[in-house]
Design a protein around this motif. Structure first.
Motif, PDB file in Angstrom:
ATOM      1  N   THR A  20       0.867  -1.172   0.000  1.00  0.00           N
ATOM      2  CA  THR A  20       0.000   0.000   0.000  1.00  0.00           C
ATOM      3  C   THR A  20       0.909   1.228   0.000  1.00  0.00           C
ATOM      4  O   THR A  20       2.075   1.144   0.397  1.00  0.00           O
ATOM      5  CB  THR A  20      -0.927   0.035   1.224  1.00  0.00           C
ATOM      6  N   PHE A  21       0.357   2.380  -0.421  1.00  0.00           N
ATOM      7  CA  PHE A  21       1.200   3.550  -0.648  1.00  0.00           C
ATOM      8  C   PHE A  21       0.582   4.819  -0.071  1.00  0.00           C
ATOM      9  O   PHE A  21      -0.638   4.971  -0.056  1.00  0.00           O
ATOM     10  CB  PHE A  21       1.421   3.750  -2.161  1.00  0.00           C
ATOM     11  N   VAL A  22       1.451   5.708   0.383  1.00  0.00           N
ATOM     12  CA  VAL A  22       1.066   7.055   0.790  1.00  0.00           C
ATOM     13  C   VAL A  22       2.065   8.007   0.143  1.00  0.00           C
ATOM     14  O   VAL A  22       3.284   7.826   0.275  1.00  0.00           O
ATOM     15  CB  VAL A  22       1.083   7.238   2.319  1.00  0.00           C
ATOM     16  N   LEU A  23       1.553   8.999  -0.569  1.00  0.00           N
ATOM     17  CA  LEU A  23       2.392  10.012  -1.207  1.00  0.00           C
ATOM     18  C   LEU A  23       2.076  11.359  -0.585  1.00  0.00           C
ATOM     19  O   LEU A  23       0.902  11.730  -0.446  1.00  0.00           O
ATOM     20  CB  LEU A  23       2.109  10.069  -2.709  1.00  0.00           C
ATOM     21  N   THR A  37       4.878  21.702   6.321  1.00  0.00           N
ATOM     22  CA  THR A  37       3.477  21.750   5.910  1.00  0.00           C
ATOM     23  C   THR A  37       3.253  20.867   4.687  1.00  0.00           C
ATOM     24  O   THR A  37       3.940  21.023   3.683  1.00  0.00           O
ATOM     25  CB  THR A  37       3.055  23.193   5.550  1.00  0.00           C
ATOM     26  N   THR A  38       2.296  19.956   4.772  1.00  0.00           N
ATOM     27  CA  THR A  38       1.975  19.072   3.650  1.00  0.00           C
ATOM     28  C   THR A  38       0.894  19.706   2.790  1.00  0.00           C
ATOM     29  O   THR A  38      -0.166  20.079   3.285  1.00  0.00           O
ATOM     30  CB  THR A  38       1.509  17.697   4.170  1.00  0.00           C
ATOM     31  N   ALA A  39       1.171  19.847   1.482  1.00  0.00           N
ATOM     32  CA  ALA A  39       0.209  20.441   0.550  1.00  0.00           C
ATOM     33  C   ALA A  39      -0.774  19.403   0.023  1.00  0.00           C
ATOM     34  O   ALA A  39      -1.893  19.738  -0.352  1.00  0.00           O
ATOM     35  CB  ALA A  39       0.954  21.096  -0.611  1.00  0.00           C
ATOM     36  N   LEU A  40      -0.368  18.135  -0.039  1.00  0.00           N
ATOM     37  CA  LEU A  40      -1.217  17.078  -0.582  1.00  0.00           C
ATOM     38  C   LEU A  40      -0.809  15.754   0.041  1.00  0.00           C
ATOM     39  O   LEU A  40       0.386  15.452   0.138  1.00  0.00           O
ATOM     40  CB  LEU A  40      -1.052  16.986  -2.109  1.00  0.00           C
ATOM     41  N   THR A  41      -1.797  14.979   0.477  1.00  0.00           N
ATOM     42  CA  THR A  41      -1.575  13.604   0.913  1.00  0.00           C
ATOM     43  C   THR A  41      -2.449  12.722   0.042  1.00  0.00           C
ATOM     44  O   THR A  41      -3.665  12.913  -0.021  1.00  0.00           O
ATOM     45  CB  THR A  41      -1.927  13.405   2.398  1.00  0.00           C
ATOM     46  N   LYS A  42      -1.835  11.765  -0.640  1.00  0.00           N
ATOM     47  CA  LYS A  42      -2.539  10.887  -1.585  1.00  0.00           C
ATOM     48  C   LYS A  42      -2.444   9.451  -1.087  1.00  0.00           C
ATOM     49  O   LYS A  42      -1.347   8.972  -0.790  1.00  0.00           O
ATOM     50  CB  LYS A  42      -1.900  11.025  -2.964  1.00  0.00           C
ATOM     51  N   THR A  43      -3.588   8.762  -0.998  1.00  0.00           N
ATOM     52  CA  THR A  43      -3.593   7.374  -0.540  1.00  0.00           C
ATOM     53  C   THR A  43      -4.283   6.438  -1.532  1.00  0.00           C
ATOM     54  O   THR A  43      -4.333   5.233  -1.297  1.00  0.00           O
ATOM     55  CB  THR A  43      -4.295   7.244   0.829  1.00  0.00           C
TER      56      THR A  43
END
Length: 105
Positions: free
Chosen positions: A36-39, A47-53
């Motif tokens: 599984t992946f988290v980007l 500061t995180t601008a985007l978290t993609k799962t």
């Protein structure tokens, strides 16, 4: 490990991003089929601008990151990316740079 730089133009139809994780010998690609992946994308480390799962598929040749329409509707800039591949108690992490260039007028 090599560092990756990926470039996109703001507002473009985005091709997928393909990332490989190399084994300790630095030549063999790790099979990520069951992972599984988290980007995460960020302009800095605070500061995180985007978290993609979702939208990421592992294979014997790496992981393919498919972008949904508008998903990278972020201000132009040089973003850090961190891609984490997890399976059981294994975690592989790859970092690099994703550049979003402004669209020409």
């Amino acid at each position: 490990m090599t560092t990756s730089t990926v470039e996109y133009v703001a507002g473009s139809e985005l091709p997928p991003m393909v990332v490989q994780f190399l084994a300790n010998d630095n030549t063999s690609v790790i099979d990520l089929t069951s992972f599984t992946f988290v980007l995460k994308l960020a302009l800095d480390t605070t500061t995180t601008a985007l978290t993609k799962t979702t939208g990421m598929t592992g294979s014997t040749t790496g992981v393919t990151v498919n972008w949904a329409a508008g998903e990278l509707a972020l201000p132009a800039g040089m973003y850090l990316f961190e891609l984490r591949a997890s399976y059981g108690n294994l975690d592989y992490v790859r970092q690099g740079t994703l550049v979003i260039r402004p669209d020409l007028a």
